[in-house]
Design a protein around this motif. Sequence first.
Motif, PDB file in Angstrom:
ATOM      1  N   GLU A  33      53.639  51.590 -36.072  1.00  0.00           N
ATOM      2  CA  GLU A  33      54.696  52.416 -35.499  1.00  0.00           C
ATOM      3  C   GLU A  33      54.614  53.849 -36.051  1.00  0.00           C
ATOM      4  OE1 GLU A  33      58.214  50.098 -36.271  1.00  0.00           O
ATOM      5  OE2 GLU A  33      57.634  48.564 -34.827  1.00  0.00           O
ATOM      6  N   GLU A  34      55.748  54.452 -36.487  1.00  0.00           N
ATOM      7  CA  GLU A  34      55.708  55.837 -36.956  1.00  0.00           C
ATOM      8  C   GLU A  34      54.758  56.019 -38.138  1.00  0.00           C
ATOM      9  OE1 GLU A  34      59.904  55.387 -35.227  1.00  0.00           O
ATOM     10  OE2 GLU A  34      58.508  54.170 -36.389  1.00  0.00           O
TER      11      GLU A  34
ATOM     12  N   ASP B   9      50.990  57.140 -37.895  1.00  0.00           N
ATOM     13  CA  ASP B   9      50.665  58.542 -37.627  1.00  0.00           C
ATOM     14  C   ASP B   9      50.925  59.429 -38.843  1.00  0.00           C
ATOM     15  OD1 ASP B   9      49.824  60.560 -35.775  1.00  0.00           O
ATOM     16  OD2 ASP B   9      51.905  61.226 -35.625  1.00  0.00           O
TER      17      ASP B   9
ATOM     18  N   GLN C  10      56.004  62.435 -41.424  1.00  0.00           N
ATOM     19  CA  GLN C  10      56.312  61.305 -40.556  1.00  0.00           C
ATOM     20  C   GLN C  10      57.302  61.716 -39.466  1.00  0.00           C
ATOM     21  OE1 GLN C  10      57.443  57.836 -42.738  1.00  0.00           O
ATOM     22  NE2 GLN C  10      57.933  56.630 -40.953  1.00  0.00           N
ATOM     23  N   TYR C  11      57.106  61.182 -38.263  1.00  0.00           N
ATOM     24  CA  TYR C  11      58.031  61.459 -37.160  1.00  0.00           C
ATOM     25  C   TYR C  11      59.339  60.716 -37.373  1.00  0.00           C
ATOM     26  CZ  TYR C  11      60.050  61.471 -32.468  1.00  0.00           C
ATOM     27  OH  TYR C  11      60.895  61.622 -31.397  1.00  0.00           O
ATOM     28  N   ARG C  12      60.459  61.443 -37.222  1.00  0.00           N
ATOM     29  CA  ARG C  12      61.793  60.860 -37.348  1.00  0.00           C
ATOM     30  C   ARG C  12      62.541  61.093 -36.044  1.00  0.00           C
ATOM     31  NH1 ARG C  12      61.486  57.059 -41.112  1.00  0.00           N
ATOM     32  NH2 ARG C  12      60.953  57.864 -43.190  1.00  0.00           N
ATOM     33  N   HIS C  13      62.667  60.028 -35.269  1.00  0.00           N
ATOM     34  CA  HIS C  13      63.194  60.162 -33.921  1.00  0.00           C
ATOM     35  C   HIS C  13      64.621  60.715 -33.843  1.00  0.00           C
ATOM     36  CE1 HIS C  13      63.390  59.483 -29.639  1.00  0.00           C
ATOM     37  NE2 HIS C  13      64.530  58.835 -29.810  1.00  0.00           N
ATOM     38  N   PRO C  14      65.563  60.287 -34.700  1.00  0.00           N
ATOM     39  CA  PRO C  14      66.933  60.799 -34.555  1.00  0.00           C
ATOM     40  C   PRO C  14      67.032  62.323 -34.616  1.00  0.00           C
ATOM     41  CG  PRO C  14      66.952  58.869 -35.951  1.00  0.00           C
ATOM     42  CD  PRO C  14      65.517  59.223 -35.730  1.00  0.00           C
TER      43      PRO C  14
ATOM     44  N   ARG D  69      64.279  64.327 -34.044  1.00  0.00           N
ATOM     45  CA  ARG D  69      63.207  64.864 -33.199  1.00  0.00           C
ATOM     46  C   ARG D  69      62.334  65.849 -33.963  1.00  0.00           C
ATOM     47  NH1 ARG D  69      66.445  61.758 -30.918  1.00  0.00           N
ATOM     48  NH2 ARG D  69      66.733  61.641 -28.654  1.00  0.00           N
ATOM     49  N   GLN D  70      61.916  65.451 -35.156  1.00  0.00           N
ATOM     50  CA  GLN D  70      61.044  66.299 -35.956  1.00  0.00           C
ATOM     51  C   GLN D  70      60.072  65.435 -36.747  1.00  0.00           C
ATOM     52  OE1 GLN D  70      62.666  69.330 -38.453  1.00  0.00           O
ATOM     53  NE2 GLN D  70      64.258  69.938 -37.003  1.00  0.00           N
ATOM     54  N   LYS D  71      58.942  66.042 -37.113  1.00  0.00           N
ATOM     55  CA  LYS D  71      58.074  65.469 -38.129  1.00  0.00           C
ATOM     56  C   LYS D  71      58.475  66.095 -39.455  1.00  0.00           C
ATOM     57  CE  LYS D  71      53.807  63.756 -36.103  1.00  0.00           C
ATOM     58  NZ  LYS D  71      52.311  63.876 -36.122  1.00  0.00           N
TER      59      LYS D  71
END
Length: 211
Positions: free
Chosen positions: A149-150, A153, A69-73, A75-77
């Motif tokens: 949302e995240e 994906d 899962q993408y983790r915005h803080p 900036r990685q999956k």
Amino acid sequence: MGSPVIKDTAEEWRIVASGTPFTGNKTSVRTDEVEMPDGTVVKRDYQVHPGSVAVLALDDQDRVLVLRQYRHPVRQKLWEIPAGLLDVPGENPLRAAQRELYEEAHVKAEDWRVLTDVYTTPGGCDEAVRIFLARGISEAEGERFDVAEEEADMELARVPVAELVRGVLAGELHNNCLVVGVLSLVAARQGDGLDALRQADAEWPARPFEA
């Protein structure tokens, strides 16, 4: 001098003043003025968090159900184990964990144990996480939960325990619950065994709950 008792204990230093400079949808930031043992007063900013649950779901081939899962803080999956917030104060953590396993992986489990309880970042956040071990897993009935949302994906996989341990120690896997959960699983096996783990309804002082 005897050895100290290695066990966390409850303690609370006096709060002189407190404010909440930011309130978000699920969490907030609190500023406390705390009196130290020597009488000085300092400010401490920290995130107020409702708490979380996570599930290390282990199948009969010794594989763990993981999702990417993408983790915005950061900036990685990240590869993670199913997890989610305790959305309601006093919510039963087992029921929350069963919900998250269903919603994120469309899976149910027959045997549940408490694997471990952790504070993720106690120097700056009061988040407490209970990580469950779920065994006897199978596909859940009914339609899949609609994700957004995240989560829309997300990728799902089942990965052997040994491969996850290798990835953790190689610095390739970083999610807190995955790292703590997998290494706790290995430690439990080398200790008294998985059946000696705490029952799924074990007391959790960090987030008291209703039965």
